[in-house]
Every structure is written in C-alpha cells, then in structure tokens.
Design a protein around this motif. Structure first.
Motif, PDB file in Angstrom:
ATOM      1  N   ASP A   2      70.759   4.259  32.733  1.00 19.56           N
ATOM      2  CA  ASP A   2      70.168   5.298  33.573  1.00 19.56           C
ATOM      3  C   ASP A   2      69.146   4.619  34.472  1.00 19.56           C
ATOM      4  O   ASP A   2      68.895   3.427  34.354  1.00 19.56           O
TER       5      ASP A   2
ATOM      6  N   TYR B 281      69.245   6.929  40.651  1.00 21.83           N
ATOM      7  CA  TYR B 281      70.147   7.309  39.582  1.00 21.83           C
ATOM      8  C   TYR B 281      71.207   8.288  40.037  1.00 21.83           C
ATOM      9  O   TYR B 281      72.095   8.625  39.282  1.00 21.83           O
TER      10      TYR B 281
ATOM     11  N   ARG C 274      64.197  10.005  35.676  1.00 20.25           N
ATOM     12  CA  ARG C 274      64.993   9.894  34.470  1.00 20.25           C
ATOM     13  C   ARG C 274      65.748  11.177  34.143  1.00 20.25           C
ATOM     14  O   ARG C 274      65.696  11.700  33.044  1.00 20.25           O
TER      15      ARG C 274
ATOM     16  N   GLY D 212      69.233  13.124  33.565  1.00 15.11           N
ATOM     17  CA  GLY D 212      70.587  12.784  33.142  1.00 15.11           C
ATOM     18  C   GLY D 212      71.584  13.761  33.698  1.00 15.11           C
ATOM     19  O   GLY D 212      71.473  14.234  34.808  1.00 15.11           O
TER      20      GLY D 212
ATOM     21  N   GLY E 138      72.686  11.641  36.214  1.00 12.83           N
ATOM     22  CA  GLY E 138      72.452  10.401  35.476  1.00 12.83           C
ATOM     23  C   GLY E 138      73.346   9.290  35.959  1.00 12.83           C
ATOM     24  O   GLY E 138      73.285   8.186  35.451  1.00 12.83           O
TER      25      GLY E 138
ATOM     26  N   HIS F 190      77.603   7.325  33.637  1.00 10.73           N
ATOM     27  CA  HIS F 190      77.116   7.477  32.273  1.00 10.73           C
ATOM     28  C   HIS F 190      77.633   6.371  31.358  1.00 10.73           C
ATOM     29  O   HIS F 190      77.915   6.589  30.190  1.00 10.73           O
TER      30      HIS F 190
ATOM     31  N   THR G 165      66.152  -0.080  36.402  1.00  8.11           N
ATOM     32  CA  THR G 165      67.182   0.547  35.573  1.00  8.11           C
ATOM     33  C   THR G 165      66.863   0.291  34.108  1.00  8.11           C
ATOM     34  O   THR G 165      66.356  -0.755  33.740  1.00  8.11           O
TER      35      THR G 165
ATOM     36  N   THR H 190      68.035   1.768  29.751  1.00  6.73           N
ATOM     37  CA  THR H 190      69.036   2.481  28.956  1.00  6.73           C
ATOM     38  C   THR H 190      68.333   3.449  28.019  1.00  6.73           C
ATOM     39  O   THR H 190      67.198   3.207  27.574  1.00  6.73           O
TER      40      THR H 190
ATOM     41  N   TYR I 113      67.696  12.318  26.820  1.00  7.74           N
ATOM     42  CA  TYR I 113      67.669  10.927  27.289  1.00  7.74           C
ATOM     43  C   TYR I 113      66.435  10.198  26.756  1.00  7.74           C
ATOM     44  O   TYR I 113      65.689   9.557  27.498  1.00  7.74           O
TER      45      TYR I 113
END
Length: 584
Positions: free
Chosen positions: A189, A193, A204, A206, A210, A234, A255, A257, A264
């Motif tokens: 993510d 994004y 952030r 999703g 995302g 994703h 970036t 994860t 998230y």
C-alpha cells in the motif's frame, strides 16, 4: 454402351478429382495447423492445486469454494497472450510430472489455495519434476495476491478478512527449489496509492483506493521494456534473501505493507523499505519469476476492467514476463566458432563426445513448415560424465541467426576430454511432439571446470587434511567446490583454502548435511589464472573418493599432492582428493 461407359468414366474421373481435392485440402489444413503451432512458445497454467483463477471458463477441479468462491477470470489475459503467438493450455489433472511438462516453455502457478483436505501443497515428485523442468530451460512464474475480489463491492470488502494459503504453498515449493525468495503475507500500500482517481487526500486508504502505481526497481531488466509504471492491485510483497536474485520492481520510498484487513493495520514493512513486487532469477538453464499480484491479470471487476485497460500497462508487463521466461540461451552473434557440429538423425537424436568438464551451450536449427526454427539448451558436465536426455525444443527463428549457426567455424582442438552430451531435437505441434530430423546441431563451451573425476578404485579412504598445488591450463571462474563421495558414505569436504605466493587467498567452509552437501560455496566467485601455481588445503570428512597418486592430470590442469595427514595422524604423499572446481 459406349455412352454409358463414357458417363461412368466421367464419374470415375470426377471422383478422382474430388478425392485429390480433398487430399490437397487436408494437406493444406495440416500445413496451416502446423504453421500455426510448430515452434510456438507454449505456456501451461496449473489448475491442479486449487488455484483461484479460471481460463476459458475452466476452474480448478479441487478448489474448495465452500467458504469463499472468489476466482480471478484470466481469459482476457490468455487471449491477449495467444494473440501474440503463444499457446496457452491449462492442466486440470495432476500430478505435475516431467511428461506433462514436456514441450512447454513456461509453467504458471498462480494463487494455489485449499482443497477440502487443506492447503494444496506440491508433492515431492512434483517438486522434482518442476525443478528438472526449470533446470533444463523452462520458465516458472509464481504469483500471489492479497485480495481476490468479488462480483460486487460488498463481496470485495468481505474478502479482506479471508485468509489465503498461497504464501505457505508457494514458499514450500521455493524452499524445495532452494531459491532465496518468499511470498510475504502483507499487502503493498502507499502514496501515491490510487490508480483509479488520482486522490491522495486520505492517507493509507485501502479498498479500491489501495491500488498503487509501481514505478521503481531495476528498470534495465527486460520485464520493464516499454513500461514506465504499472498498476498493482492489492498485491503482496516478496522477501528476497539471496543477493543474486534480481529485484525487478518495488514500491517507492513512501510505500509500505500492511496486514490484509479492513483497517490496513498494523504496518508490516514501513515506508522506505521498498517492498518487492516482482523478483526474478536464473535457475540452471531456466528462469523463475515471483510476482505478488495475480489480480492484475483479471478481466472485468465491479470497478471496471483491469487487464484490458491500457492505462494500467498490465498487458505490456505480462508480455514482457512471457518473453523473459521463454528467451532461451543462444550462441552469441558474430563470427561464431564452435567445438563441433553434427546432424540429428531421423529421430532428432544427437551426440557430442570427447568433451572436457565444464558448461556448454548447444543450439539446433532446422527448416520446418513455418520456415526456420531454432532452439538452445545449456548443460554442465563433470569429467567422464555421460549426460543424456539433453533435449532441445525448437521455436521460430530469424534467418540471420540461423545462418550464423549453419556457417559456424568448427575448431575441435578443445575436444580432449572423456565426457559426452546427447539428447533429441524436438518440436511441439498440434499433432504432438515431432523430432527435428536432420537438424544442424552445434556446441560451444561457455565455462571451464577443474575436475579430477573419479578414480577406478577410490579406496582406501579416510578423512584428513590434504595439502598440495594445482595449475590450470586456462582461466577458470570458481564459485564452488564439489567433492566426490565413496558410494554409500557421507564423504565431503569441510574446509578449503586456495592461495598463491603473492599472499592472495580465498577460503570457504561446509554448511553440513543440507541441500547438496557435496558442495562448498565460496562467498565471492574468483578466477584461477592459467599457468600459475596455486596452493590448496582441503579438510575432508567421512569417506571422500581418493586418487592414490602423487600427481594427476585433471580436466583443466594438473594437481599434485604435497602431504596428506589422515584422521589418525598418518602421513602420505600420494593421496589426492577427488574434487571439482566449477562456476558460471
């Protein structure tokens, strides 16, 4: 009577003409079909391990959909790849075997999941078949994704809490292949994004927002050809633990994860960690690509098309991956000099003998119904080894490259060894595998080994410390040392040191009885220069094979024993360990 006879004669002639027309038509159809597939690159998509993908309406017959029925529709991808000259087949009956992989250039395993019995792991026999397939020049594409999707936004959201088992299944396969990369469980993510509406107001976020752009990595890699960025849907990240593996594509500096859930949270890999999206490596004569986003090849979604939308550049990436995986080693262009040239027999069989230990590239060319075809394979052999079943698979080729093979200069001066390589030249057609009869086959040596080979009588044998000297007749790149063990024993080397009079030295130690325990690998490859004296110390364990002689002419040079002290303290001056130094 004459009139009737004439009519009957006309009918016979007419029937004969019609029969001839049918025969000619059938021949034209056969040639046309052959022309469409002879030498084409062939891709096999596995559906025997509960993969959550479908092609042409075909799904994995053993996928358990009782808790989650999400399946990625890859038909658009398959049709696109087929439109660029590839054959795409699916495998629905297991197990995977060498026979089922024969004739294919690429094997794809994307998001394997669960059967009613649990995760669909690959069996030991399947692992070996896949390993052999890649080592002999095949391409292996492994894909995962953290979000499968659904037929509605509601199903899309429900999917965030679904646990998929592809990481553990693919990672078990990678571990069995001894490849230093693993699929991670966190989804990539970050910011920027959103590949749908350039909106970065919320941090952030999703869901459909995302999805991120991937525009960082090794952009000299052929997977990036004609692409500056591509969408990542994703997808998960890939952990790379081996410095020899190419990190092809990553997230950028902001970036990160996260755990795959509706919130998230938590962050697993922080911004600045550049999580890996695509990794690639050579493996034997073949290649392996790990790609964390099987969702990028799906067709229509509740939020619009994915693979077919040109703005996302998924098609270019997909085609580049296929090209990379199917690109076979070829003899370099230019004024080619080869060790030997031969003609395959009616069964496509060929043999090259009197080879020294080392690495080789073998290339075959033959004229077919679609014009010139060519294929290549790499092979490595030790001293005195008889390597069989080194098959060469044909695909279409440019006439310029073919002419370089046909007109190559033959210099047999290097044919001074005791090893041989044999195999068949083959092509996949709509009617099955056919031999490349009368193909021209050439061989060149691409790397040299220093190989003592095995003695006629390796006993008596005991562990101890060997000291001596060696000289090579040509420069040799060394990456590892192999020790020949007495049959039924754990014979190996525990330590090796190589040095010269200038003070230069290199050493390496054994990692124990794991993987191929006959091998000691040096941290950094080095070169043994020709006609220079090097000193060695080799500490052995268990029962290695021994040449009971004080001086031995090996493939690649001369080795001499100065002193061997066995485990009991007894000293000899005529014990040489059976070893092989090898590299790329």
């Amino acid at each position: 009577m004459k009139a009737r006879g004439a009519k009957m004669g006309n009918k016979v002639v007419l029937c004969g003409v019609l029969a001839l027309f049918v025969v000619v038509l059938m021949v034209l159809i056969v040639v046309s079909m052959s022309a469409s597939a002879y030498g084409q690159k062939r891709v096999l998509v596995d559906l025997t391990h509960a993969e959550r993908i479908s092609i042409d309406g075909i799904v994995s017959p053993n996928l358990d959909t009782s808790n989650n029925g999400r399946i990625l529709n890859w038909t658009d991808w398959a049709n696109y790849i087929r439109g660029h000259g590839y054959v795409v087949d699916v495998l629905t009956e297991g197990p995977i075997s060498t026979e089922k992989l024969a004739g294919y250039d690429v094997l794809i395993i994307a998001e394997p999941d669960v059967t009613t019995s649990g995760p669909a792991y690959f069996t030991t026999e399947e692992n070996e078949a896949i390993k052999s397939f890649v080592e002999n020049g095949g391409g292996l594409l492994l894909m995962g994704t953290q979000l499968v999707g659904g037929s509605s936004p509601g199903e899309f959201m429900e999917d965030y809490d679904t646990v998929y088992h592809y990481p553990e299944i693919l990672n078990a396969l990678l571990e069995n292949l001894s490849v230093g990369m693993r699929f991670a469980e966190g989804m990539i993510d970050g910011d920027p994004y959103d590949v749908m509406v350039e909106d970065d107001i919320l941090d952030r976020v999703g869901g459909p927002k995302g999805n991120i752009w991937i525009d960082t990595g090794d952009k000299t890699h052929p997977i990036w050809d004609n692409v500056t960025r591509f969408a990542y849907w994703h997808g998960c990240s890939i952990d790379v633990t081996d410095s020899s593996i190419d990190i092809v594509a990553t997230g950028d500096d902001d970036t990160y994860t996260t755990v795959k859930n509706a919130d998230y949270d938590p962050v697993v890999k922080p911004p600045g960690s550049y999580p890996v999206a695509i990794a690639a490596t050579e493996y034997g004569s073949g290649k392996i690509v790990a790609y964390g986003d099987a969702g990028c090849w799906q067709g229509q979604t509740p939020f619009g098309p994915v693979f077919t939308d040109p703005n996302y550049h998924e098609q270019e990436i997909a085609l580049n991956i296929m090209k990379y995986l199917t690109e076979k080693p070829t003899i370099p262009a230019g004024n080619i000099t080869v060790l030997a040239k031969t003609t395959a027999d009616s069964n496509g069989s060929y043999t090259f003998s009197n080879l020294t230990a080392g690495n080789y590239a073998i290339t075959a060319v033959v004229y077919s119904p679609v014009g010139w075809t060519m294929g290549s394979v790499n092979a490595s052999i030790g001293r005195g080894e008889l390597l069989t079943d080194t098959d060469i698979w044909l695909s279409t080729a440019e006439e310029e490259a073919v002419n370089e093979i046909l007109n190559a200069t033959v210099d047999p001066s290097g044919l001074t060894g005791t090893s041989s390589i044999s195999g068949r030249v083959l092509a996949q057609t709509p009617f099955g595998v056919v031999p490349g009869a009368n193909a021209t086959v050439v061989i060149v040596q691409t790397g040299y080994f220093f190989d003592t080979g095995t003695p006629v009588n390796p006993y008596p044998s005991i562990s101890g410390v060997h000291n001596g000297t060696l000289e090579v007749t040509r420069p040799i790149v060394v990456e590892k040392m192999y020790t020949y063990a007495c049959t039924g024993t754990g014979g190996h080397s525990e330590y090796v040191k190589i040095w010269n009079a200038t003070g230069w030295n290199v050493s390496a130690s054994w990692n124990g009885y794991e993987d191929d325990w006959h091998i000691i690998t040096f941290d950094t490859p080095f070169i043994l220069e020709a006609n220079k004296t090097y000193y060695y110390t080799i500490k052995t364990g268990s029962y290695p094979q021994i040449h009971h002689i004080d001086e031995l002419e090996a493939d690649g040079g001369i080795i001499k024993c100065q002193e061997f002290v066995d485990a009991n303290g007894k000293v000899y001056n005529n014990w040489i360990p059976a070893i092989r130094f090898e590299g790329s």
